[in-house]
Enzyme design. Structure first.
Site, PDB file in Angstrom:
ATOM      1  CG  HIS A 138      41.982  16.208   8.903  1.00  0.00           C
ATOM      2  ND1 HIS A 138      41.152  16.309   7.762  1.00  0.00           N
ATOM      3  CD2 HIS A 138      42.017  15.057   9.112  1.00  0.00           C
ATOM      4  CE1 HIS A 138      40.593  15.142   7.507  1.00  0.00           C
ATOM      5  NE2 HIS A 138      41.024  14.387   8.494  1.00  0.00           N
ATOM      6  CG  HIS A 187      41.138  10.631  11.852  1.00  0.00           C
ATOM      7  ND1 HIS A 187      39.864  10.521  11.483  1.00  0.00           N
ATOM      8  CD2 HIS A 187      41.819  11.373  10.766  1.00  0.00           C
ATOM      9  CE1 HIS A 187      39.495  11.020  10.170  1.00  0.00           C
ATOM     10  NE2 HIS A 187      40.762  11.305   9.661  1.00  0.00           N
ATOM     11  CG  LEU A 188      42.275  13.403  18.956  1.00  0.00           C
ATOM     12  CD1 LEU A 188      41.817  14.108  20.075  1.00  0.00           C
ATOM     13  CD2 LEU A 188      43.714  13.072  19.116  1.00  0.00           C
ATOM     14  NE  ARG A 189      41.898   6.183  14.458  1.00  0.00           N
ATOM     15  CZ  ARG A 189      41.359   6.530  13.112  1.00  0.00           C
ATOM     16  NH1 ARG A 189      40.292   7.109  12.663  1.00  0.00           N
ATOM     17  NH2 ARG A 189      42.280   5.939  12.197  1.00  0.00           N
ATOM     18  CG  ASN A 231      36.450   9.120  10.735  1.00  0.00           C
ATOM     19  OD1 ASN A 231      37.007   9.890  11.943  1.00  0.00           O
ATOM     20  ND2 ASN A 231      37.410   8.258  10.271  1.00  0.00           N
ATOM     21  CE  LYS A 286      36.157  14.591   6.542  1.00  0.00           C
ATOM     22  NZ  LYS A 286      37.707  14.838   6.435  1.00  0.00           N
ATOM     23  CG  HIS A 299      37.334  12.248   2.189  1.00  0.00           C
ATOM     24  ND1 HIS A 299      38.665  11.831   3.163  1.00  0.00           N
ATOM     25  CD2 HIS A 299      37.731  11.626   1.009  1.00  0.00           C
ATOM     26  CE1 HIS A 299      39.050  10.618   2.659  1.00  0.00           C
ATOM     27  NE2 HIS A 299      38.602  10.728   1.047  1.00  0.00           N
ATOM     28  CG  HIS A 304      42.657  14.944   3.630  1.00  0.00           C
ATOM     29  ND1 HIS A 304      42.074  14.617   2.557  1.00  0.00           N
ATOM     30  CD2 HIS A 304      42.014  14.255   4.625  1.00  0.00           C
ATOM     31  CE1 HIS A 304      40.890  14.101   2.861  1.00  0.00           C
ATOM     32  NE2 HIS A 304      40.903  13.844   4.075  1.00  0.00           N
ATOM     33  CG  LEU A 312      42.016   6.102   1.403  1.00  0.00           C
ATOM     34  CD1 LEU A 312      40.416   5.307   1.704  1.00  0.00           C
ATOM     35  CD2 LEU A 312      42.088   5.699  -0.087  1.00  0.00           C
ATOM     36  CG  ASP A 353      43.951  12.658   7.483  1.00  0.00           C
ATOM     37  OD1 ASP A 353      43.043  12.291   8.111  1.00  0.00           O
ATOM     38  OD2 ASP A 353      44.091  11.778   6.033  1.00  0.00           O
ATOM     39  CG  HIS A 380      44.033   2.475  11.340  1.00  0.00           C
ATOM     40  ND1 HIS A 380      42.893   2.257  11.475  1.00  0.00           N
ATOM     41  CD2 HIS A 380      44.131   3.320  10.366  1.00  0.00           C
ATOM     42  CE1 HIS A 380      42.316   2.990  10.816  1.00  0.00           C
ATOM     43  NE2 HIS A 380      42.852   3.958  10.141  1.00  0.00           N
ATOM     44  CB  ALA A 389      43.006   4.241   4.350  1.00  0.00           C
TER      45      ALA A 389
HETATM   46  C1  NCD Z   1      41.260   8.181   7.939  1.00  0.00           C
HETATM   47  C2  NCD Z   1      40.844   7.139   9.123  1.00  0.00           C
HETATM   48  O1  NCD Z   1      41.527   6.334   9.313  1.00  0.00           O
HETATM   49  O2  NCD Z   1      39.895   7.662   9.772  1.00  0.00           O
HETATM   50  N1  NCD Z   1      42.124   7.642   7.127  1.00  0.00           N
HETATM   51  C3  NCD Z   1      42.972   8.070   6.320  1.00  0.00           C
HETATM   52  O3  NCD Z   1      43.513   7.282   5.408  1.00  0.00           O
HETATM   53  N2  NCD Z   1      43.149   9.575   6.172  1.00  0.00           N
HETATM   54  C4  NCD Z   1      39.828   8.486   7.402  1.00  0.00           C
HETATM   55  C5  NCD Z   1      40.158   9.795   6.520  1.00  0.00           C
HETATM   56  O4  NCD Z   1      40.207  10.801   6.916  1.00  0.00           O
HETATM   57  O5  NCD Z   1      40.190   9.517   5.430  1.00  0.00           O
HETATM   58 ZN    ZN Z   2      41.041  12.226   7.828  1.00  0.00          ZN
END
Ligand code: NCD
Ligand code: ZN
Length: 344
Positions: free
Chosen positions: A14, A16-18, A42, A100, A137, A175, A220, A248, A252, A264
Site C-alpha cells: 500500500h 501513494h507515489l503521487r 488516488n 481500490k 479503505h 491500514h 486516515l 500507506d 504531502h 492526512a
Molecule cells: C492518503 C493520501 O494522502 O493519499 N492519506 C492518508 O492519511 N492515508 C489517503 C489514504 O490512503 O487514506
Molecule cells: Zn492510503
C-alpha cells in the site's frame, strides 16, 4: 540478542507515489526497500481506466532509479457505475493487479469514490470470478459518526455484508487501526486479509495532541487508543499470514500538512523497514518480520516471493528532519529520531 537480520526482499502492499515532481522525489525511497509495491490510484484525476493505469506505470518507471529492481503493481480506482469490463480487461492485460474501494470522500482525493457498494456489485462479481483482490479503505464517511469509530462502524454497516455477498472475493482490509478490525479479519475466511502500517504500530492517538497539535501524526484512518495499537502489534507479530506489510506512505509537502486544514497522510517510506524492525524488536518477534514483510503478501496475491534479500543491522540511524520534495520539503515519519536499526 539479535544484531543482524537477513530476510527475503520485502514488498509494500500500500503506497501513494503521487505524480509529477513529487513522484520523482519520493519513488526511490520505496524502490530502495521494496521489490514491489501496490500503487494507490488516488491521483487527480483518479486512475479509472486501463490506459490511465498503463500511463501512470510508465511515469513511475521513468522516475525510478534504473539501478533499483522495482516493480509497481497498479490498482484501479472504483467509482459508482464503473464498467466492470474495463477492470476485467485491465487485469487480463496485466495492468491492474487489484482495485481500490474508497468510500466517497473518506480521505485525500476520494471525492470520486463509491457512494454505495450496491453501485459496484457488477464489478465485484467480476473481480470475484477472475480472482482479483479488492482493496478497501474501511471507514464510513457519515460525518455524524465519531471519527474514532468510523472503522468499527464500517465493519458493521458495510464490510460484513460485502463479505457475505461475495464469499469468494479476495479482500484486503487496508491500514487497519482497531482491535475490531483485527478480530474481524481473524474470524473471516482465508480470502480476507489486512495490511498494517508502521505508524499505527508505533503510536496511539495521544501522539497527535502531545503538547499541542501535531499534524505530522495525522493520517486516515486516524490513530486510535492504546488498546487498539496493542491489538495491531500482537496481530502483526503473531505470524498469522492474514496480516502483512502495507506502509500507506502518503507524502504531502510541509505547507499542506502544517495548515489550518492540514492533509492526512504520513510519509513513512524513507525508514519504513527500520520502523517495522523497531516494533518487532520491541515485541521480541524479530523472527516474525520476514513473514509479515516478505512472504504473506505474495502468498495472498498469488505471486512468487522476491529474489534477493535485505539485511537489517542493529546500528544507530538518525532520520533527517526533512526531505526535499516537490520543490520544497516533506517531513518523514520519525523525523529527527535515532532508530536502532539500519538497512544495509
Ligand atoms: C492518503 C493520501 O494522502 O493519499 N492519506 C492518508 O492519511 N492515508 C489517503 C489514504 O490512503 O487514506
Ligand atoms: Zn492510503
Amino acid at each position: 540478542m539479535t544484531n543482524t537480520l537477513t530476510i527475503r526482499r520485502p514488498d509494500d502492499w500500500h503506497v501513494h507515489l503521487r505524480d509529477g515532481q513529487m513522484l520523482k522525489d519520493v519513488v526511490d525511497f520505496t524502490a530502495r526497500q521494496f521489490g514491489r509495491a501496490i500503487i494507490m490510484p488516488n491521483l487527480k484525476p483518479p486512475v479509472t481506466t486501463v490506459e490511465a493505469g498503463r500511463a501512470y506505470r510508465e511515469r513511475i518507471m521513468a522516475a525510478v532509479d534504473p539501478a533499483l529492481d522495482f516493480t509497481p503493481l497498479m490498482t484501479a480506482y472504483l467509482t459508482d457505475g464503473m464498467d466492470a469490463s474495463e477492470i476485467e480487461r485491465g487485469h487480463a492485460e496485466g495492468v491492474f493487479t487489484a482495485a481500490k474501494l474508497y468510500p466517497a470522500n473518506a480521505t485525500t482525493n476520494s471525492s470520486h469514490g463509491v457512494t454505495d457498494v450496491v453501485k459496484i456489485h457488477d464489478t465485484l462479481e467480476t473481480m470475484q470470478r477472475i480472482g482479483m483482490p479488492l482493496l478497501i479503505h474501511g471507514e464510513v464517511t457519515d460525518q455524524h459518526v465519531d471519527i474514532f469509530d468510523r472503522e468499527a462502524v464500517f465493519i458493521d454497516q458495510v464490510l460484513q455484508e460485502l463479505v457475505q455477498d461475495f464469499p469468494g472475493l479476495k479482500v484486503v482490509f487496508e491500514h487497519i487501526t482497531t482491535k475490531d478490525a483485527v478480530d474481524f479479519v481473524m474470524e473471516s475466511g482465508p480470502n480476507i486479509a489486512a495490511t498494517i502500517t508502521p505508524h499505527h504500530l508505533d503510536f496511539n492517538r495521544n501522539a497527535i495532541f502531545q503538547g499541542g497539535i501535531r499534524p505530522h501524526f495525522y493520517c486516515l484512518p486516524i490513530a486510535k487508543r492504546e488498546l487498539h495499537r496493542d491489538a495491531l502489534r500482537k496481530a502483526a507479530t503473531s505470524g498469522n499470514a492474514k496480516f502483512f506489510l502495507g506502509t500507506d506512505t502518503a507524502p504531502h509537502v510541509v505547507a499542506a500538512k502544517e495548515s489550518a486544514c492540514g492533509c492526512a497522510g504520513i510519509f513513512c517510506a524513507p525508514h519504513a523497514m527500520e520502523s517495522y524492525a523497531k516494533t518487532f524488536d520491541e515485541e521480541k518477534a524479530l523472527d516474525k518480520l520476514e513473514g509479515f514483510a516478505s512472504l504473506f503478501g505474495p502468498a495472498f496475491y498469488g505471486l512468487p516471493v522476491n529474489e534477493g534479500t535485505m539485511t537489517l543491522t542493529r546500528k544507530d540511524n538518525t532520520v533527517p528532519a526533512s526531505i526535499t520534495a516537490d520543490g520544497t520539503e516533506a517531513i518523514p515519519f520519525h523525523a529527527g529520531e535515532t532508530l536502532a536499526w539500519s538497512v544495509n
